[in-house]
Design an enzyme around this catalytic site. Structure first.
Site, PDB file in Angstrom:
ATOM      1  CB  SER A 107      -5.254  -6.555   3.241  1.00  0.00           C
ATOM      2  OG  SER A 107      -3.998  -6.708   3.836  1.00  0.00           O
TER       3      SER A 107
ATOM      4  CG  ASN B 182      -1.845  -1.165   1.284  1.00  0.00           C
ATOM      5  OD1 ASN B 182      -2.239  -1.708   0.261  1.00  0.00           O
ATOM      6  ND2 ASN B 182      -2.194  -1.590   2.495  1.00  0.00           N
TER       7      ASN B 182
END
Length: 378
Positions: free
Chosen positions: A318, A255
């Protein structure tokens, strides 16, 4: 240096080094050397000697132990490969709001999973989720969970004390149509593998032990929504072993918004590497992206199950990875004979083109309808 000398060096002794708390892995290049090491360690232990925190990693013929102990060992003349037992991070952004949502979340609907439920719901597919555990009391997951394993405390169930693993499990397999949410593959079975503590902290050795458990217990697909910036040869070996054993690993890219670089294990060729998209089918700003990405999936503001029977909105690669793992479960329930290589090819080739015209990519967005159709010709 022979096995007995190595074991003697691992004997518990007061530490004087500054890097206490850090860990290292040493992997035996010859499996016979590893077997001799284990035999010697066992005999020393049975004689009453106490050894420091040692983890045997049978899958890759390796041992993890505190770095201060490792540093006391002299050269092993090429018999052993050394590396740091590095920390690994979960791939979710800061927690969103607690919400209450019923029915089918936008991401599950966006990838067109409901259109496949008349043909496949994930039945008889075993999904390993290496994460923080799962909330076994959550009504959305009541019919979806098997015991799994707690690698941090083998005597305790893999109960989630963080929330991340519960969120992942809900997106994959929640099955509470009347009062809660429905995941991508609502009749698949989740086996939580608790490798991360309540802070979301784990080491490479924890992940290798998780993969070993998944291979031994014949998981069909494994969700790994975490990663690290550096390569680990030991983790690479574990991933490759799973792949050649018929266990496919789906991993998140990270991320950090990096272009041209993704985290590991997603960066290894024998995983399905996942990036995140938003509701507009555009690549999310936070996702790492490169030509190594195999597929993109919804990962922005995803509602799923949370601790204490609640639901929470979360963003991150995720969450995208959980959508892909659920889709693979649908695919395997429909065609259980597919190999990891065939599954990866089908998922990539059936992807829907993305709208981002200038994005660095060779992958499209997950689409279950196209995926199931593509599998008919596999």
């Amino acid at each position: 240096m022979d096995a007995s000398e190595i074991v003697e060096r691992l004997y518990e002794s007061p530490s004087t080094l500054k890097d206490v708390g850090r860990r290292s892995i040493f992997r035996f290049l010859d499996p016979d050397d590893y077997d001799r090491f284990l035999q010697t360690l066992s005999s020393r232990s049975s004689s009453g000697k106490r050894f420091r925190d040692i983890r045997t990693l049978d899958l890759v013929h390796a041992v993890s132990c505190p770095s201060d102990t490792i540093c006391l060992l002299p050269s092993l003349n090429g018999q052993v490969y050394w590396e740091e037992d590095a920390p690994i991070q979960l791939h979710a952004l800061p927690k969103g709001a607690i919400v209450s949502e019923k029915g089918i979340p936008w991401g599950v609907r966006h990838i067109q999973a409901p259109r496949a439920w008349s043909r496949t719901t994930g039945l008889r597919v075993k999904v390993g989720v290496i994460d923080t555990g799962a909330d076994f009391g959550h009504p959305d997951l009541h019919h979806s969970l098997e015991r799994g394993i707690n690698l941090l405390n083998r005597l305790a169930p893999p109960q989630d004390d963080n929330g991340h693993g519960t969120h992942i499990a809900g997106t994959i397999a929640a099955a509470n149509a009347l009062h809660g949410m429905i995941g991508v593959a609502p009749r698949s079975t989740i086996y939580p593998v608790k490798a991360f503590d309540h802070n979301g902290t784990a080491y490479v050795s924890d992940i290798i032990l998780g993969i070993e458990w998944c291979v031994r217990h014949q998981m069909d697909v494994v969700n790994m929504s975490f990663g690290m910036k550096t390569k680990s040869r030991s983790l690479l070996n574990a991933v490759n072993h799973a792949y050649h054993s018929g266990v496919l690993i789906v991993a998140s890219s990270g991320n950090d918004g990096r272009v041209g670089d993704i985290d590991y294990p997603a960066g290894y060729p024998h995983t399905i590497a996942v990036g995140a998209t938003n509701r507009a089918s555009r690549i999310a700003k936070f996702t790492n992206r490169s030509s190594s990405i195999d597929i993109y999936a919804p990962g922005d503001r995803i509602v799923s199950s949370w601790l204490s029977g609640k639901q929470r909105e979360m963003s991150g690669t995720s969450m995208a990875t959980a959508h892909v793992t659920g889709a693979v479960a649908l695919l395997l329930s429909h065609k259980p004979e597919l190999t990891p290589a065939q599954i990866k090819t089908i998922v990539k080739n059936s992807a829907k083109p993305l709208k981002n015209g200038k994005a660095l990519r060779s992958a499209g967005e997950l689409n279950v309808t196209r995926m199931i159709k593509a599998s008919e010709n596999a």
